[in-house]
Design an enzyme around this catalytic site. Structure first.
Site, PDB file in Angstrom:
ATOM      1  N   CYS A 171      82.222  26.871  33.624  1.00 32.52           N
ATOM      2  CA  CYS A 171      83.227  25.824  33.861  1.00 32.52           C
ATOM      3  C   CYS A 171      83.011  24.583  33.006  1.00 32.52           C
ATOM      4  CB  CYS A 171      83.240  25.448  35.349  1.00 32.52           C
ATOM      5  SG  CYS A 171      81.835  24.426  35.828  1.00 32.52           S
ATOM      6  N   VAL A 217      57.999  22.164  43.867  1.00 29.99           N
ATOM      7  CA  VAL A 217      59.012  22.804  43.018  1.00 29.99           C
ATOM      8  C   VAL A 217      58.399  23.352  41.730  1.00 29.99           C
ATOM      9  CG1 VAL A 217      60.925  21.457  43.965  1.00 29.99           C
ATOM     10  CG2 VAL A 217      59.635  20.522  42.035  1.00 29.99           C
ATOM     11  N   CYS A 238      77.654  24.139  31.689  1.00 30.66           N
ATOM     12  CA  CYS A 238      77.827  25.435  32.342  1.00 30.66           C
ATOM     13  C   CYS A 238      78.685  26.349  31.470  1.00 30.66           C
ATOM     14  CB  CYS A 238      78.504  25.214  33.692  1.00 30.66           C
ATOM     15  SG  CYS A 238      78.949  26.727  34.536  1.00 30.66           S
ATOM     16  N   CYS A 272      74.845  24.950  38.015  1.00 33.07           N
ATOM     17  CA  CYS A 272      75.906  24.034  37.606  1.00 33.07           C
ATOM     18  C   CYS A 272      76.156  23.013  38.726  1.00 33.07           C
ATOM     19  CB  CYS A 272      77.179  24.825  37.319  1.00 33.07           C
ATOM     20  SG  CYS A 272      78.564  23.740  36.914  1.00 33.07           S
ATOM     21  N   GLN A 288      43.773  11.616  53.022  1.00 24.36           N
ATOM     22  CA  GLN A 288      44.255  10.382  53.665  1.00 24.36           C
ATOM     23  C   GLN A 288      44.817  10.699  55.049  1.00 24.36           C
ATOM     24  OE1 GLN A 288      44.048   7.447  52.159  1.00 24.36           O
ATOM     25  NE2 GLN A 288      43.383   8.285  50.187  1.00 24.36           N
ATOM     26  N   HIS A 292      62.357  22.933  49.089  1.00 26.33           N
ATOM     27  CA  HIS A 292      62.974  21.923  48.231  1.00 26.33           C
ATOM     28  C   HIS A 292      63.370  22.483  46.863  1.00 26.33           C
ATOM     29  CE1 HIS A 292      61.050  18.425  50.739  1.00 26.33           C
ATOM     30  NE2 HIS A 292      62.083  18.984  51.338  1.00 26.33           N
ATOM     31  N   ASN A 303      43.845  16.936  53.955  1.00 24.34           N
ATOM     32  CA  ASN A 303      44.408  15.776  53.262  1.00 24.34           C
ATOM     33  C   ASN A 303      43.299  14.727  53.150  1.00 24.34           C
ATOM     34  OD1 ASN A 303      46.032  13.423  52.526  1.00 24.34           O
ATOM     35  ND2 ASN A 303      47.806  14.589  53.255  1.00 24.34           N
ATOM     36  N   SER A 344      52.504  14.183  52.919  1.00 28.77           N
ATOM     37  CA  SER A 344      52.459  12.898  53.623  1.00 28.77           C
ATOM     38  C   SER A 344      53.130  12.982  54.991  1.00 28.77           C
ATOM     39  CB  SER A 344      53.134  11.823  52.770  1.00 28.77           C
ATOM     40  OG  SER A 344      54.473  12.203  52.500  1.00 28.77           O
TER      41      SER A 344
HETATM   42  P1  OAD Z   1      53.848  12.933  48.947  1.00 29.75           P
HETATM   43  O1  OAD Z   1      53.717  12.435  47.546  1.00 29.75           O
HETATM   44  O2  OAD Z   1      54.706  12.197  49.912  1.00 29.75           O
HETATM   45  O3  OAD Z   1      52.406  13.015  49.612  1.00 29.75           O
HETATM   46  C1  OAD Z   1      51.338  13.605  48.980  1.00 29.75           C
HETATM   47  C2  OAD Z   1      50.233  13.784  50.001  1.00 29.75           C
HETATM   48  O4  OAD Z   1      49.189  14.493  49.365  1.00 29.75           O
HETATM   49  C3  OAD Z   1      49.615  12.478  50.530  1.00 29.75           C
HETATM   50  O5  OAD Z   1      49.469  12.559  51.945  1.00 29.75           O
HETATM   51  C4  OAD Z   1      48.246  12.424  49.841  1.00 29.75           C
HETATM   52  O6  OAD Z   1      47.240  11.796  50.648  1.00 29.75           O
HETATM   53  C5  OAD Z   1      47.944  13.894  49.692  1.00 29.75           C
HETATM   54  N1  OAD Z   1      47.031  14.221  48.587  1.00 29.75           N
HETATM   55  C6  OAD Z   1      46.840  13.571  47.410  1.00 29.75           C
HETATM   56  N2  OAD Z   1      45.959  14.222  46.649  1.00 29.75           N
HETATM   57  C7  OAD Z   1      45.571  15.332  47.344  1.00 29.75           C
HETATM   58  C8  OAD Z   1      44.688  16.422  47.092  1.00 29.75           C
HETATM   59  N3  OAD Z   1      44.011  16.504  45.937  1.00 29.75           N
HETATM   60  N4  OAD Z   1      44.540  17.374  48.048  1.00 29.75           N
HETATM   61  C9  OAD Z   1      45.228  17.307  49.213  1.00 29.75           C
HETATM   62  N5  OAD Z   1      46.080  16.300  49.507  1.00 29.75           N
HETATM   63  C10 OAD Z   1      46.244  15.325  48.587  1.00 29.75           C
HETATM   64  O7  OAD Z   1      54.289  14.454  48.821  1.00 29.75           O
HETATM   65  P2  OAD Z   1      55.062  15.375  49.851  1.00 29.75           P
HETATM   66  O8  OAD Z   1      54.568  15.193  51.231  1.00 29.75           O
HETATM   67  O9  OAD Z   1      55.069  16.735  49.260  1.00 29.75           O
HETATM   68  O10 OAD Z   1      61.074  15.852  48.172  1.00 29.75           O
HETATM   69  O11 OAD Z   1      56.506  14.794  49.740  1.00 29.75           O
HETATM   70  C11 OAD Z   1      57.505  15.428  50.441  1.00 29.75           C
HETATM   71  C12 OAD Z   1      58.763  15.411  49.658  1.00 29.75           C
HETATM   72  O12 OAD Z   1      59.105  14.085  49.310  1.00 29.75           O
HETATM   73  C13 OAD Z   1      58.718  16.126  48.314  1.00 29.75           C
HETATM   74  O13 OAD Z   1      58.950  17.524  48.395  1.00 29.75           O
HETATM   75  C14 OAD Z   1      59.806  15.458  47.588  1.00 29.75           C
HETATM   76  C15 OAD Z   1      59.386  14.058  47.919  1.00 29.75           C
HETATM   77  O14 OAD Z   1      60.105  13.030  47.536  1.00 29.75           O
HETATM   78  C16 OAD Z   1      62.153  15.964  47.436  1.00 29.75           C
HETATM   79  O15 OAD Z   1      62.147  15.846  46.225  1.00 29.75           O
HETATM   80  C17 OAD Z   1      63.359  16.304  48.247  1.00 29.75           C
END
Ligand code: OAD
Length: 252
Positions: free
Chosen positions: A156, A103, A153, A127, A221, A119, A219, A195
């Site tokens: 409203c 985001v 807002c 609002c 991990q 997302h 990644n 992840s």
């Molecule tokens: P996560 O925080 O779940 O995962 C981050 C991933 O990035 C992990 O697999 C890490 O191993 C990897 N990582 C860390 N450092 C890195 C680097 N330098 N280069 C490459 N990879 C690296 O983040 P998201 O998968 O984006 O949603 O999470 C998904 C969604 O869950 C987000 O969009 C958000 C969150 O809660 C909402 O807010 C709806």
């Protein structure tokens, strides 16, 4: 250093490419991932517990303060070489679609043309009552504390909320449809820094693999997406992606 040659060959030979990114993409820009422990002002809080409609209803000042902190952080940081490599992929492979769960708008800043935001964005407030868009601020929020009352807002009087998708909310229909369509049509899908735990976004690479795409994962991990990846490039976005782009298009 991880060997990127075979993955680079697949990327360079692809007609249609999808780049699918998560929080790890921005980690080397200084934006903490969702599963990193927070530090400083927010160290006692769990990022995921603040990202729900219930949390905003219970304590709007806390949740607005958290998102204003994140928005201010996003304003202070810059794209890293990984974001720049993604923009370079778009330049080399014109049928590239970037799909992001982030985001922070760092893909746009790096030159990606029209990333699909699954997302939402920190820069599209609206609002919470009437859903009309609100004027986004490009100024950093004051840093003195955690809590900040959301603005009201102008139509409203309802509280303004961040333009992001919270846990328990549906993803915006148009971006989701466009993302699924791109996943079904691509030859190569690169999944970077996610992840693979949060649905439905995590299905995008799985759909691509089901429809015959070669999945390349970047990644440091292991993730559940290891199972669908033809190439697992173990390392960080800012180190692996520039190497991948140089190997795919060596003469540029
Ligand atoms: P996560 O925080 O779940 O995962 C981050 C991933 O990035 C992990 O697999 C890490 O191993 C990897 N990582 C860390 N450092 C890195 C680097 N330098 N280069 C490459 N990879 C690296 O983040 P998201 O998968 O984006 O949603 O999470 C998904 C969604 O869950 C987000 O969009 C958000 C969150 O809660 C909402 O807010 C709806």
């Amino acid at each position: 250093m991880v060997d990127v040659r075979d993955a680079a060959k697949a990327l360079a030979g692809a007609g249609r490419v999808v780049v699918f990114t998560g929080a790890g993409m921005s980690a080397e820009s200084g934006v903490p991932t969702f599963r990193d422990a927070l530090t400083g002002l927010w160290e006692r809080f769990d990022a995921q517990a603040l990202a729900t409609p219930q949390a905003f209803e219970d304590d709007p000042d806390l949740v607005w303060g958290w998102y204003e902190w994140r928005r201010s952080l996003a304003l202070r940081v810059a794209p890293n070489p990984g974001h720049e490599a993604v923009a370079a992929i778009e330049a080399h492979a014109p049928h590239t679609v970037v799909i992001t769960q982030n985001v922070d708008d760092l893909h746009e800043q790096a030159g990606s043309t029209a990333p699909i935001h699954l997302h939402g964005s920190l820069f599209t407030p609206r609002c919470a009552t009437c859903s009309r868009p609100a004027e986004p601020s490009r100024e950093a929020a004051p840093e003195e504390g955690r809590r900040l009352a959301p603005p009201r807002c102008e139509h409203c009087g309802g509280p303004i909320r961040p333009g992001v998708v919270w846990f328990g909310e549906a993803l915006p229909a148009e971006p989701l449809e466009a993302a699924v369509q791109a996943a079904t049509e691509c030859d190569v899908l690169l999944t970077i820094g996610t992840s693979g735990l949060v649905y439905p976004a995590a299905d995008i690479p799985v759909v691509a693999a089901k429809f015959g795409a070669t999945v390349i994962q970047v990644n440091p991990q292991p993730t559940p997406l290891d199972a669908v990846a033809a190439f697992n490039l173990t390392g960080t976005a800012a180190t692996v992606l520039p190497a991948l782009v140089s190997a795919a298009w060596p003469l540029s």
